[in-house]
Write an enzyme that holds these catalytic residues in place. Sequence first.
Site, mmCIF file in Angstrom:
data_model
loop_
_atom_site.group_PDB
_atom_site.id
_atom_site.type_symbol
_atom_site.label_atom_id
_atom_site.label_comp_id
_atom_site.label_asym_id
_atom_site.label_seq_id
_atom_site.Cartn_x
_atom_site.Cartn_y
_atom_site.Cartn_z
ATOM 1 N N GLN A 112 0.360 -0.701 -0.093
ATOM 2 C CA GLN A 112 -0.149 0.006 -0.115
ATOM 3 C C GLN A 112 0.680 1.541 0.059
ATOM 4 O O GLN A 112 0.639 2.176 -0.598
ATOM 5 C CB GLN A 112 -0.957 -0.235 1.162
ATOM 6 N N ILE A 114 3.810 3.840 -0.945
ATOM 7 C CA ILE A 114 4.098 4.638 -2.710
ATOM 8 C C ILE A 114 5.856 4.950 -2.535
ATOM 9 O O ILE A 114 6.223 5.963 -3.827
ATOM 10 C CB ILE A 114 3.753 6.131 -2.800
ATOM 11 N N HIS A 130 -0.929 1.212 -4.330
ATOM 12 C CA HIS A 130 -1.342 3.256 -4.182
ATOM 13 C C HIS A 130 -0.103 3.806 -5.746
ATOM 14 O O HIS A 130 -0.125 5.154 -5.335
ATOM 15 C CB HIS A 130 -1.285 3.696 -3.030
ATOM 16 N N CYS A 138 2.302 14.087 -16.697
ATOM 17 C CA CYS A 138 1.670 15.189 -17.420
ATOM 18 C C CYS A 138 0.001 15.177 -17.684
ATOM 19 O O CYS A 138 -0.300 14.209 -18.316
ATOM 20 C CB CYS A 138 1.608 15.663 -18.732
ATOM 21 N N CYS A 141 -0.678 16.671 -21.385
ATOM 22 C CA CYS A 141 -0.736 15.783 -22.593
ATOM 23 C C CYS A 141 -0.223 14.189 -22.232
ATOM 24 O O CYS A 141 0.202 13.480 -22.393
ATOM 25 C CB CYS A 141 0.975 15.923 -23.149
ATOM 26 N N CYS A 166 4.606 21.062 -22.852
ATOM 27 C CA CYS A 166 3.529 21.249 -22.784
ATOM 28 C C CYS A 166 3.023 22.346 -21.200
ATOM 29 O O CYS A 166 1.899 23.320 -21.695
ATOM 30 C CB CYS A 166 2.046 20.425 -23.424
ATOM 31 N N GLY A 203 3.006 -4.692 8.958
ATOM 32 C CA GLY A 203 2.529 -3.711 9.015
ATOM 33 C C GLY A 203 1.306 -2.538 8.551
ATOM 34 O O GLY A 203 1.813 -1.373 7.747
ATOM 35 N N SER A 205 -2.300 -1.688 9.410
ATOM 36 C CA SER A 205 -3.807 -2.379 10.542
ATOM 37 C C SER A 205 -4.909 -2.737 9.617
ATOM 38 O O SER A 205 -5.796 -3.115 9.663
ATOM 39 C CB SER A 205 -3.848 -0.989 10.667
ATOM 40 N N ASN A 229 1.841 -6.220 13.107
ATOM 41 C CA ASN A 229 1.338 -5.124 13.003
ATOM 42 C C ASN A 229 1.626 -4.661 14.493
ATOM 43 O O ASN A 229 0.794 -5.505 15.525
ATOM 44 C CB ASN A 229 0.165 -5.185 12.506
HETATM 45 ZN ZN ZN Z 1 2.429 17.463 -21.064
#
Ligand code: ZN
Length: 261
Positions: A112, A114, A130, A138, A141, A166, A203, A205, A229
Amino acid sequence: MNQTASPTFASVAAIEDAAELLRKANRIVVLTGAGISSPSGIPDFRSEGSGLWSRDDPMEVASLTAFRTSPEKFFNWFRPLAGYIYNAQPNAAHIALTELEHAGREWTVVTQNIDGLHQKAGSKHVVEMHGTLRTLSCTECFQQFASDSFIQPYIEDGNIPRCLNCNGILKPEVILFGEQLLQSAWFDAQRVSRQCDLMLVAGSSLEVLPVAGLPMQALDRGAHLIVINRTPTYINVRADVVFMDDVARIIPEIAKRVLHG
Ligand SMILES: [Zn+2]
């Protein structure tokens, strides 16, 4: 006693039980959440005591709608978290999981988080539920960029990262509140959960749906379950082994038993 002290007498048997389940398993899924990143200094932004987000409710500033309507507010909120993530290194739990993965069984990490710390530690099979901060795309674009050259200047000066083609606003490829999970990640996570013979929750919950339902999918098909956990999870009653403890303390202990007897 310090953090790396040996487990207490009471948990030695549990460590051995968990190690035995890992030795016998052929297909293993590790489901990880914020608790595996906090020993690397990344706060759990969802938890109230984290102290970082007293001004804004993350559900409000980090939602997809908020990103579209006031991206500067999102980037302002996200900046300290991005800084923690950018500077973080894998901890003993990530490293021990990687050692177990390299020991040769079919092994998938469903995370989970990032922060990319599993990959930094050397894990090869990681499903990021996630999304990731490693790439940006972007909003105009749709060109995708590696984050490296954008994130550091943003962390330093707070300016919103912009597309080189862009000048559109670049969105980190993380799943915001109210944003759909990537279908491919969700399918992968369900497939490996249904096929595994052991799931290790580390780790998390298990409070965020639909990811929180994955252990049920594994259990319903006869898999064993280990939960590590700090706080209780809804599935503890059905687990074979439960540690209400720090993953960075418990996972290396288990790995040591599995790999070195
Ligand atoms: Zn762009």
